[in-house]
Scaffold this motif. Sequence first.
Motif, short mmCIF file in Angstrom:
data_model
loop_
_atom_site.label_atom_id
_atom_site.label_comp_id
_atom_site.label_asym_id
_atom_site.label_seq_id
_atom_site.Cartn_x
_atom_site.Cartn_y
_atom_site.Cartn_z
N GLY A 12 0.70 -0.91 -0.12
CA GLY A 12 0.25 0.36 -0.12
C GLY A 12 1.04 1.20 0.08
O GLY A 12 1.99 1.03 -0.24
N THR A 13 0.22 2.00 0.01
CA THR A 13 0.92 3.92 -0.04
C THR A 13 1.87 4.15 1.23
O THR A 13 2.43 4.83 1.58
N TYR A 27 3.01 7.62 -7.55
CA TYR A 27 4.09 6.68 -6.91
C TYR A 27 3.55 5.28 -6.32
O TYR A 27 2.95 4.69 -7.60
N ALA A 29 2.98 2.36 -5.23
CA ALA A 29 2.81 1.76 -3.95
C ALA A 29 3.75 0.22 -3.45
O ALA A 29 3.83 -0.37 -3.83
N ILE A 58 2.43 -5.26 -2.16
CA ILE A 58 1.50 -4.59 -2.98
C ILE A 58 0.52 -3.93 -3.08
O ILE A 58 0.09 -2.81 -2.09
N ASP A 59 0.52 -3.31 -4.56
CA ASP A 59 -0.99 -1.84 -4.89
C ASP A 59 -1.98 -2.77 -3.91
O ASP A 59 -2.14 -3.72 -4.53
N SER A 60 -2.84 -2.52 -3.08
CA SER A 60 -4.09 -3.37 -3.38
C SER A 60 -4.95 -3.10 -4.24
O SER A 60 -6.37 -3.79 -3.80
N GLY A 92 -3.11 -1.20 2.28
CA GLY A 92 -3.54 -0.33 1.59
C GLY A 92 -4.82 0.61 1.45
O GLY A 92 -5.05 -0.35 1.67
N THR A 93 -5.34 1.78 0.99
CA THR A 93 -6.58 1.90 1.20
C THR A 93 -7.53 1.61 0.13
O THR A 93 -9.00 1.51 0.69
N ASP A 94 -6.94 0.93 -1.18
CA ASP A 94 -7.77 1.44 -2.02
C ASP A 94 -9.08 -0.10 -1.53
O ASP A 94 -10.12 -0.21 -1.90
N ALA A 118 -2.10 4.67 4.77
CA ALA A 118 -1.63 5.63 4.71
C ALA A 118 -2.13 6.93 3.60
O ALA A 118 -2.16 5.73 2.30
N MET A 119 -2.84 7.74 2.96
CA MET A 119 -3.37 7.86 1.80
C MET A 119 -1.57 9.03 1.38
O MET A 119 -1.52 9.51 0.01
N LYS A 166 -14.14 3.24 2.18
CA LYS A 166 -13.53 4.25 1.23
C LYS A 166 -14.20 5.87 0.67
O LYS A 166 -14.71 5.21 0.28
C1 SIN Z 1 -3.38 0.76 -2.24
O1 SIN Z 1 -4.69 0.62 -1.75
O2 SIN Z 1 -2.52 0.32 -1.92
C2 SIN Z 1 -2.49 2.11 -2.93
C3 SIN Z 1 -4.12 3.16 -2.42
C4 SIN Z 1 -3.17 3.92 -1.16
O3 SIN Z 1 -2.97 2.95 0.04
O4 SIN Z 1 -3.78 4.72 -0.42
#
Ligand code: SIN
Length: 329
Positions: A12-13, A27, A29, A58-60, A92-94, A118-119, A166
């Motif tokens: 994630g971010t 960026y 992630a 990973i990028d989520s 990751g937040t996604d 994190a965002m 989200k």
């Molecule tokens: C993700 O979800 O991995 C990328 C976006 C984020 O973490 O805010």
Amino acid sequence: MKPKIAILATGGTIAGVIDDAITTTGYKAGALNIEVLLDAVPQIKEFATIVGYQISNIDSSNMSNEIQLNLAKKINKLLTKDEIDAVVVTHGTDTMEETAYFLNLTIKSDKPVILTGAMRPSTAMSADGSKNLYNAVALAINEKSKNKGVMIVMNDRILSARAAVKTHTLNLDAFSSPNFGDLGYILDGKVYFYNTIEKLHTKNTPFDIDHLEDLPKVDILYTYSNDGSGVAAKALFENGTQALVIAGSGSGNIHENQKNILKELMKKNLIVAISSRIQVGEVILSKEDEDFGFICAQNLNPQKARILLMLALTKTKNSKIIQNFFQTY
Ligand code: SIN
């Protein structure tokens, strides 16, 4: 003795990097590993003993059933140990709300499980990951955090996994609980709970994933005007999808042509749950649709309804029992 917290990193971010402090988009992630994340917040070692694990990086948006299953199994294993008091997951937040809800339904422990992320990437001058991680550990060691179900901590908010959504693509204040309200607030590590959610979770669900290698295939179909061909529904069914969640319009409405095609597929054992593309409020089904076997996702959004439906299908294909799961969890 200090409480012992396991921190499981998935990417994630919060683990994101770009070679410029001003830029908060574009960026990579999931670039930093767990040791670097922990080194960035030495303060947490003052009140907890930390043990770190890298589950994925990973990028989520690339989150999979496989990683979610591995994560849940690892957490269940860790929490059976007397010496582990709680688990924090960086994510990751996604798709954080999906993994959080998956864990809320599959972790078999009263001990706290907290997700954070994190965002802004770790390299940004306004990076939020370190403070979120600090808050997550502070919440994890709080006595009142036991038996609350899985929680998310983002931007000082404490959110239930059942309620969290989200709701902003980029803002630091990206998460909220549109249908239920947040569980509480955390300020510089001080925890304030002010809400409870009655939906059952963790030890009070029937879902046992410890021996599962995969999950039933469930997909989501989004509703829109002129949406009546049924091509996607038929293709998914022919490709092995066992159940569909429909992101209906308004309170769960579907174009009548699409509904007729779904009904034909349901006669061939496709399971269909109706959610809504609207963020807030309940889905309402007609008596006729209920009697036909459509399942009402109530106030679960489509992506979380998919999680519950996958787990439900590990137990039953009976739409009445599945409907009861949607009422309960
Ligand atoms: C993700 O979800 O991995 C990328 C976006 C984020 O973490 O805010």
